[in-house]
Design an enzyme around this catalytic site. Structure first.
Site, PDB file in Angstrom:
ATOM      1  N   SER A   1      14.295   7.150   0.186  1.00  0.00           N
ATOM      2  CA  SER A   1      14.194   6.036  -0.761  1.00  0.00           C
ATOM      3  C   SER A   1      14.704   4.744  -0.147  1.00  0.00           C
ATOM      4  O   SER A   1      14.199   3.670  -0.445  1.00  0.00           O
ATOM      5  CB  SER A   1      15.069   6.296  -1.988  1.00  0.00           C
ATOM      6  OG  SER A   1      14.381   7.028  -2.940  1.00  0.00           O
TER       7      SER A   1
ATOM      8  N   HIS B   1      19.245   2.732  -8.482  1.00  0.00           N
ATOM      9  CA  HIS B   1      18.309   3.036  -7.400  1.00  0.00           C
ATOM     10  C   HIS B   1      17.317   1.889  -7.155  1.00  0.00           C
ATOM     11  O   HIS B   1      17.141   1.422  -6.028  1.00  0.00           O
ATOM     12  CB  HIS B   1      17.577   4.324  -7.776  1.00  0.00           C
ATOM     13  CG  HIS B   1      16.649   4.869  -6.739  1.00  0.00           C
ATOM     14  ND1 HIS B   1      15.312   4.526  -6.690  1.00  0.00           N
ATOM     15  CD2 HIS B   1      16.847   5.734  -5.733  1.00  0.00           C
ATOM     16  CE1 HIS B   1      14.734   5.183  -5.697  1.00  0.00           C
ATOM     17  NE2 HIS B   1      15.644   5.923  -5.098  1.00  0.00           N
TER      18      HIS B   1
ATOM     19  N   ASP C   1       9.920   1.941  -9.594  1.00  0.00           N
ATOM     20  CA  ASP C   1      11.260   2.485  -9.387  1.00  0.00           C
ATOM     21  C   ASP C   1      12.016   2.636 -10.716  1.00  0.00           C
ATOM     22  O   ASP C   1      11.386   2.810 -11.761  1.00  0.00           O
ATOM     23  CB  ASP C   1      12.013   1.565  -8.398  1.00  0.00           C
ATOM     24  CG  ASP C   1      12.987   2.324  -7.526  1.00  0.00           C
ATOM     25  OD1 ASP C   1      13.875   2.973  -8.086  1.00  0.00           O
ATOM     26  OD2 ASP C   1      12.862   2.272  -6.287  1.00  0.00           O
TER      27      ASP C   1
END
Ligand SMILES: *[C@@H]1O[C@H](CO)[C@@H](O)[C@H](O)[C@H]1NC(C)=O
Ligand SMILES: *[C@@H]1O[C@H](CO)[C@@H](O)[C@H](O)[C@H]1NC(C)=O
Ligand SMILES: *[C@@H]1O[C@H](CO)[C@@H](O)[C@H](O)[C@H]1NC(C)=O
Ligand SMILES: *[C@@H]1O[C@H](CO)[C@@H](O)[C@H](O)[C@H]1NC(C)=O
Ligand SMILES: *[C@@H]1O[C@H](CO)[C@@H](O)[C@H](O)[C@H]1NC(C)=O
Ligand SMILES: *[C@@H]1O[C@H](CO)[C@@H](O)[C@H](O)[C@H]1NC(C)=O
Ligand SMILES: *[C@@H]1O[C@H](CO)[C@@H](O)[C@H](O)[C@H]1NC(C)=O
Length: 785
Positions: free
Chosen positions: A565, A234, A155
């Site tokens: 996601s 994220h 990620d």
């Protein structure tokens, strides 16, 4: 009255599609440009590593191969980016097209493929920080909460100081862990890892090579850290969802008070940072492959990848790209790989990460809403959706941009700070659509936040996820229908139209039904139509979790984000729980347990709809088996198991020749002389993309419940399809643990149809092992008929 003229809308629609194509073309052009550019990154595959091979020797071999073509050791050292040593043998290097071709012809080289770029799969902006927390889904936990399981995330990095990564109460790091905590910019290997975050590494070399020496990221606007520290938020968000520790009493200014936690709060995390702060997060295939290589070596049990290829997906690459190849090697080692389906829905055939060894996740909404009261001057009140924790506006003027910017007439996206005097101190009603051009509503609201406009009432497709607007300029979302009613009131009031907006309340549970998110990519699988994708759905809309704060000094920040996601780490957390219950289950068995036990109605028993135009009942191409249901997956009764031989059979069935397959397996692999049928791959689903008349397929189930068990089949046939199962009763005992059965499928349709959906379920009265069935009849004309 000024409605959008229908013909105009069509023209606009066309324009948007054209512009989408031109976007695509731009990307094609840039990738072509990259090809022309003298040096590009290529990945050279040299087959499966032999057990006895020395790692150092392997690395030396890679350099020798490269030096053969580049002429010297120095040139080789210069061009080499990575040596891949654990999952398979190979390397990534900067090469010209000619050099790549020369290398591909050397003996021992299996394949040379150009590198590909990927993107993180969030649709919402993650720059809206300063939020607190609440966890949106509920699934009952088994006692160990994933203790002992290690989840690797590939990620954007992680914000290690966040409370959600506290290791309070955790036992020692599993002794089999071989990973490292790498120091780098603003990240100390010694200080920032603990018993929760047990590994942290970063991989940027291939992306740097791709962009040359001048990295386009790390500007004032897109700050970045050359370390595992997350600049985007994220990876911090997905890590929280997968395995965040329990942190109580978190809320966003009082909205949704509760507990933020991951699916497996006792599991350990290892971050492999591969995506960098450019364009919301861009990642290179060669870096991703390196992350897989290291994660396999380090000893992770689950790999969670909230990344998909940039559009358009290249079918040629799907079984060969960084994620698919990395995942294959991981799955061969018993590691479960969970990937996002991508955010390019609701169009059909948009699902990515579609290899059968991957668990591919779609995004659903949760039964939660953020009702925000709108009262009009005529005493009519209605409800919108927002995340507004500011002050009640009281009754103020309502305005509507009768004439706005010419490019976006009356569209919220056309509102601009430099022409907003007419709206100062007022609430603006505006309409928008996903087909209209312009910035996102979030961006518009942030750009208007200092103008003195009080709020936006945004009329749009009701299925869109919540906007992240500033607290002093909330965006209250309403349906077109409510928008039209408000507009009618505005136009009926010759004098000053009045409106009042009250702060949002959180509402969990009914009456909001679960839907499949608009953006979630859909099947059928364009790479391999007989392999159902996505596999499963999980919550991915308005998920609150930890993110990176705006300042280095800060520890905690929370944000709502939406995307496949966000759905992916829900499944990764659940896989960790399943792993801790069943250490001996293969990745395929875990996937089967998840797919065959999923919810096909929402937890309250209501049907699940799929967002789109129009909204329809969700089917297997929207959510695979359905919405993930941990409690039932923990005890599925039967599983459809597979091993690497089955995946090789799949590749043979797909027409890959031995050389292509040895990209994934050792050189000696060869396909059986009789090509297997892809329909017979032992998937927990049945998808027949071109049923001509009648076909018979086989499956094998393994009993993982009580030793003595008897199952009978229940078929809900797709429309116009006859299904018979042989045998239709399965008896398991201490000597019979796996049983094969055949399914004959016959079409009564006389014409080519679209897909019809049904199911095949084995039940012993307690367990229901449900395989989704999707069948399309294809009638072809013969030459002489
Ligand atoms: C980003 O910029 C800062 C300051 O200019 C620098 O110290 C840092 O090394 C850069 N990070 C990366 C990833 O290049
Ligand atoms: C939760 O936090 C609020 C505000 O920070 C505080 O007033 C309240 O006492 C806390 N509740 C519990 C149960 O800790
Ligand atoms: C709105 O309701 C209030 C109190 O219920 C009443 O006094 C007022 O006249 C109503 N206004 C309109 C426009 O109907
Ligand atoms: C307002 O700003 C936008 C971009 O911020 C610009 O394109 C536009 O020309 C400006 N309009 C006026 C009237 O200044
Ligand atoms: C295998 O297939 C690839 C691509 O489809 C082709 O380039 C190659 O020549 C084939 N190799 C053999 C041995 O048939
Ligand atoms: C379809 O299959 C049935 C049963 O096997 C057979 O009787 C029939 O002739 C077949 N029809 C065609 C058009 O092949
Ligand atoms: C289990 O079932 C099989 C097939 O029905 C049978 O042949 C076998 O004898 C059974 N074994 C036991 C231990 O009952």
């Amino acid at each position: 009255m000024n409605f959008f003229p229908q013909i105009r809308s069509k023209a606009r629609l066309l324009l948007v599609f054209l512009s989408l194509f031109s976007f695509v073309n731009k990307h094609l052009l840039s990738s072509i440009a990259a090809d022309v550019k003298s040096n590009q990154v290529y990945i050279v595959h040299m087959g499966k590593r032999q057990h006895d091979e020395d790692i150092q020797l392997l690395k030396k071999t890679h350099h020798q191969v490269l030096a053969t073509v580049l002429g010297s050791k120095e040139a080789s050292a210069d061009a080499m980016i990575y040596s891949y040593k654990h999952g398979f043998s190979g390397f990534a290097a900067r090469l010209t097209a000619t050099q790549a071709k020369t290398i591909s012809e050397l003996s021992g080289v299996v394949h040379v493929i150009p590198n590909q770029l990927y993107k993180v799969q969030t649709t919402r902006s993650w720059d809206y920080l300063r939020l607190s927390s609440h966890y949106p889904t509920e699934f009952v936990q088994k006692s160990k909460l994933g203790d002992g399981v290690i989840i690797g995330l590939i990620d954007t990095g992680i914000w290690p100081e966040s409370d959600v990564f506290s290791d309070e109460g955790l036992g020692p790091i599993p002794s089999r862990w071989k990973g490292v905590c790498e120091s780098g910019e603003q990240f100390s290997g010694e200080k920032h890892c603990n018993k929760k975050l047990i590994g942290a590494r970063y991989f940027a070399k291939a992306l740097e090579a791709e962009y040359g020496q001048t990295l386009p990221f790390n500007t004032t606007e897109n700050p970045e850290y050359l370390s595992a520290r997350d600049a985007i938020g994220h990876g911090t968000h997905t890590s929280t969802t997968a395995a965040g520790s329990l942190t109580t009493n978190k809320s966003y200014n009082g909205l949704g008070v509760g507990t933020v936690r991951g699916g497996a709060p006792q599991a350990r995390l290892a971050m492999y940072k591969v995506c960098w702060n450019l364009d919301g997060g861009v990642c290179s295939g060669a870096d991703i492959l390196k992350a897989f290589d290291e994660a396999i070596h380090d000893g992770v049990d689950v790999i969670s990848v909230s990344i998909a290829a940039d559009m358009p997906p290249n079918p040629e690459f799907d079984a060969k790209n960084g994620i698919a190849v990395g995942a294959f090697h991981a799955v061969e080692k018993g590691i479960v790989v969970v990937c996002s389906a991508a955010n390019t829905g609701p169009s059909a055939q948009t699902v990515q990460n579609a290899s059968p060894w991957i668990l591919t996740v779609a995004a659903s909404t949760v039964d939660r809403s953020f009702p925000t009261l709108i009262a009009l001057g005529n005493n009519w009140t209605t409800m919108g959706q927002a995340m507004f924790t500011g002050k009640d506006t009281g009754f103020v003027s309502l305005v509507y941009p009768e004439v706005s910017d010419l490019d976006y007439p009356r569209d919220c996206k056309g509102l601009a700070a430099n022409s907003s005097a007419w709206a100062v101190g007022k609430v603006v009603l505006c309409f928008t659509s996903e087909f209209s051009h312009g910035p996102s509503i979030d961006d518009v609201a942030w750009s208007l936040r200092k103008t003195g406009i009080l709020a936006l009432i945004v009329a749009e497709n009701p299925s869109r996820s919540l906007h992240s607007c500033p607290d002093n300029l909330p965006c209250v979302q309403v349906s077109y229908e409510i928008g039209m009613k408000i507009l009618a009131y505005f136009r009926s009031t010759s004098s000053d139209a009045q409106v009042r907006i009250s702060p949002t309340k959180t509402h969990d549970g009914r009456p909001v039904s679960t839907t499949l998110a608009y953006f979630s990519s859909r099947g059928p699988n364009s790479f391999s139509p007989a392999v159902l994708k996505p596999d499963i759905a999980a919550p991915g809309v308005n998920i609150l979790a930890a993110v990176s704060p705006s300042e280095l000094e800060l520890k905690n920040a929370f944000a709502f984000m939406s995307g496949t996601s966000m759905a992916t780490p829900h499944v990764s957390g659940i896989v960790a729980l399943l792993k801790s219950l069943h250490w001996d289950w293969s990745p395929a068995a875990i996937k089967s347990a998840i797919v065959t036990t999923a919810w096909t109605t929402d937890p309250s028993g209501e049907p699940i709809f799929a967002e789109g135009e129009p909204m329809k009942l969700a089917d297997a191409f929207d959510y695979g088996g359905g919405i993930v249901n941990f409690n039932r997956a923990a005890d599925p009764g039967l599983v459809y198991d597979m091993g690497s031989e089955d995946y090789v059979k799949y590749l043979c069935a797909m027409g890959y020749n031995n050389s292509a397959i040895s990209l994934l397996r050792e050189h000696s692999t060869s396909c059986p002389s009789k090509t297997p049928s892809v329909l017979d791959i032992n998937l927990p689903s049945i998808t027949i993309p071109n049923l001509r008349n009648v076909t018979t397929i086989t499956r094998t189930v393994k009993n993982v419940g009580a030793v003595d068990a008897q199952y009978k089949v229940v078929v809900d046939p797709p429309f116009g399809i006859q299904v018979s199962v042989q045998p239709d009763i399965l008896k398991f005992n201490s000597t019979t643990n796996t049983i094969s059965f055949s399914v004959s499928v016959f079409s009564t349709h006389k014409v080519t149809t679209g897909y019809y959906f049904g199911s095949l379920t084995w039940t012993d009265g307690v367990h229901e092992v449900r395989s989704p069935m999707s069948v399309r009849t294809v009638v072809t004309l013969s030459h002489d008929g």
